[in-house]
Design an enzyme around this catalytic site. Sequence first.
Site, PDB file in Angstrom:
ATOM      1  N   ASP A 264     -78.288  16.867  44.136  1.00 22.61           N
ATOM      2  CA  ASP A 264     -77.867  16.768  42.715  1.00 22.61           C
ATOM      3  C   ASP A 264     -78.750  17.477  41.752  1.00 22.61           C
ATOM      4  O   ASP A 264     -80.034  17.392  42.009  1.00 22.61           O
ATOM      5  CB  ASP A 264     -77.503  15.393  42.489  1.00 22.61           C
ATOM      6  CG  ASP A 264     -76.458  14.755  43.366  1.00 22.61           C
ATOM      7  OD1 ASP A 264     -75.590  15.614  43.495  1.00 22.61           O
ATOM      8  OD2 ASP A 264     -76.578  13.718  43.680  1.00 22.61           O
ATOM      9  N   TYR A 331     -84.273   9.803  51.401  1.00 19.29           N
ATOM     10  CA  TYR A 331     -84.267   9.961  50.131  1.00 19.29           C
ATOM     11  C   TYR A 331     -84.828   8.855  49.679  1.00 19.29           C
ATOM     12  O   TYR A 331     -85.273   7.968  50.107  1.00 19.29           O
ATOM     13  CB  TYR A 331     -82.737   9.792  49.663  1.00 19.29           C
ATOM     14  CG  TYR A 331     -81.448  10.684  49.969  1.00 19.29           C
ATOM     15  CD1 TYR A 331     -81.265  11.735  48.918  1.00 19.29           C
ATOM     16  CD2 TYR A 331     -80.833  10.817  51.226  1.00 19.29           C
ATOM     17  CE1 TYR A 331     -80.650  12.685  49.319  1.00 19.29           C
ATOM     18  CE2 TYR A 331     -79.955  11.604  51.489  1.00 19.29           C
ATOM     19  CZ  TYR A 331     -79.646  12.780  50.695  1.00 19.29           C
ATOM     20  OH  TYR A 331     -78.908  13.734  50.665  1.00 19.29           O
ATOM     21  N   TYR A 403     -73.674  10.073  50.771  1.00 19.78           N
ATOM     22  CA  TYR A 403     -73.929  10.230  49.302  1.00 19.78           C
ATOM     23  C   TYR A 403     -74.697   9.035  48.806  1.00 19.78           C
ATOM     24  O   TYR A 403     -74.136   7.963  48.886  1.00 19.78           O
ATOM     25  CB  TYR A 403     -72.379  10.224  48.701  1.00 19.78           C
ATOM     26  CG  TYR A 403     -71.756  11.403  48.895  1.00 19.78           C
ATOM     27  CD1 TYR A 403     -72.125  12.811  48.071  1.00 19.78           C
ATOM     28  CD2 TYR A 403     -70.830  11.607  49.544  1.00 19.78           C
ATOM     29  CE1 TYR A 403     -71.349  13.842  48.105  1.00 19.78           C
ATOM     30  CE2 TYR A 403     -70.068  12.695  49.732  1.00 19.78           C
ATOM     31  CZ  TYR A 403     -70.339  13.866  49.085  1.00 19.78           C
ATOM     32  OH  TYR A 403     -69.774  15.000  49.294  1.00 19.78           O
TER      33      TYR A 403
END
Length: 443
Positions: A264, A331, A403
Site C-alpha cells: 500500500d 509484515y 490483506y
Amino acid sequence: MEILKKAQKILEKHPLCNRCLGRQFALLGYNLENQTRGETIKLLLTMKAHEKILANNKAGVTALKTLATNGAFPMAMQILQMRKIPVGKARPCYLCEEKTTDISKLAEKSVKLLSDYEFSTFLVGIKLLAEIKEREDEFKAEFGLNLGEDMRNDFSRVIGREISKLTGKEVEFNKPDISILVNPFNQQVTLQINPLYIAGKYKKLVRGVSQSRWLCRECKGKGCKKCNWTGKTYAESVEEFVAAPTLEMTQGMTAEFHGAGREDVDARMLGKGRPFIIEVKQPKKRFIDLKMLEETINTRAAGKVEVHELRFADKNLIRHLKKGEAIEKTYRVTVEFGRNVSDDELTSLEKSLHGILVRQQTPQRVLHRRSDRMREKYIYEAKVKRLSPNRAQLKVRCQGGLYVKELVTGDDGRTKPSVAEILGTKATPSQLDVLEVIERKQK
Ligand SMILES: [Zn+2]
Ligand SMILES: [Zn+2]
C-alpha cells in the site's frame, strides 16, 4: 522427374534468376547457397545443350535459347553468339521480378539504420505481399516442387548473414535485441527495437510513495486543483524514481515498471526489498553500467527509495513476477486498540493468530478494482509486542495475498478471524511495513 529435366521444363515456361531456381531444390545438397545451386543447374543444362549442338542435334539450340533468355545465363548467350545464332534478350525473373538481386544494398541500408542502436543480436524478417507469396505457391504446385524452401527463409538468411558480416553481430531467433523488417520488393527496411529488461529489488523507506505512477482520477493527468496541478494522486512513486535515470541512461522512449505484487502507498517496503523489472521500450543503449545506474537512482531518490541487485533480465521473468501471489511475505503493523489491553490478551492474540488459516472476502477498499471473492491465506507465524497500554506491534509471516489491514480491522466481518474479533474491540492499523518478500523459485 529428374532435377535437370524438371529445371529445363520450368525455364521453358518461366524466366527465373539463379536464386529463385536454386530455391526450388533447397533441400538437396548441403551447406550451399540457393544462388550457387541455381547457377550450377543452369551450367549443367548449358553443357548438356552444348553437347547436343556439337552432335548436330537441333534440340540443343532450342535449349540454349531458353537458358539465354528465360535463364538469363551469360554462358548460353555467349555460345549462341559465337555460333551467330540470333537470340532474344534475357528476361526478368518471374518470381522475384529481379528486384531482389540487390541483397547487399538491403543489408547496407539495414546497417545504416542500426547504427543508432546498441545491440548484440538481431533477426531479419521478410515482408512480402500476399500476391507474391501466392504466385510462388501456385508455381510450386504447377511443377510438383516439394524440395524447396520458402522465399522468406531464403532472403532472411542471406540478408542476415550479410548484416552479420558487416556488423559482427549475431542472428538470434528467439529473443533478438532488434528485429529488422525488410521488404525486398520495395527495398523498405524498418527496425523493431525490442525492449531491454532490467531486474532488481527495491526498498521503500518512507510512507506516501506509491509503487507506480498514479494519475489523478479527476483530471487523468492533465493537472487540476485536486492534484495541485501535478496530474498525479501521489507526488512520488517508486516507478518514477527508477524509470527516470534508466531512461536517461538507455535513451529509451518509455519505461514500464513491473513489481512482484505491491504494498500500500502508506506502507514501507523494508528488509531485502521487493523484486521488480523495469522494461525499457526502444532503448538506444543496452550496454549500460548497472552499478552506475543503481547509484544514480539511489542518490536521486535520497533515502526515499533504494534499489539494489540490478541485473539484465528477459521477458519471461515478468510472467514469473506476476505469478507472485503464492509467495511468502512478512509484515509489521502497529495496531491501535479501542481500549487498553492486558498482557494476557496480547499473549492469547499471538497464539490465536499463529499457524492459522484466515478466510478473507475481498476487502471493501479494493472492491472497485478487484472481483468480490473469498480467499484463504495462511499465517505461518505471528508475534505481538506491546508498545503502550492501547498499542501493540504485530509481526506476521504469511502467504502472499493476505490483506493485513483487514486482518487487523476485520473489515466488517469480511475477514475472519481478525485482531478486532479476537480481542472484542476496535483495532486499527496505523503503520504498516513489508519486511520481506520471498519469491517462488524460478523453474
Ligand atoms: Zn528471382
Ligand atoms: Zn488532477
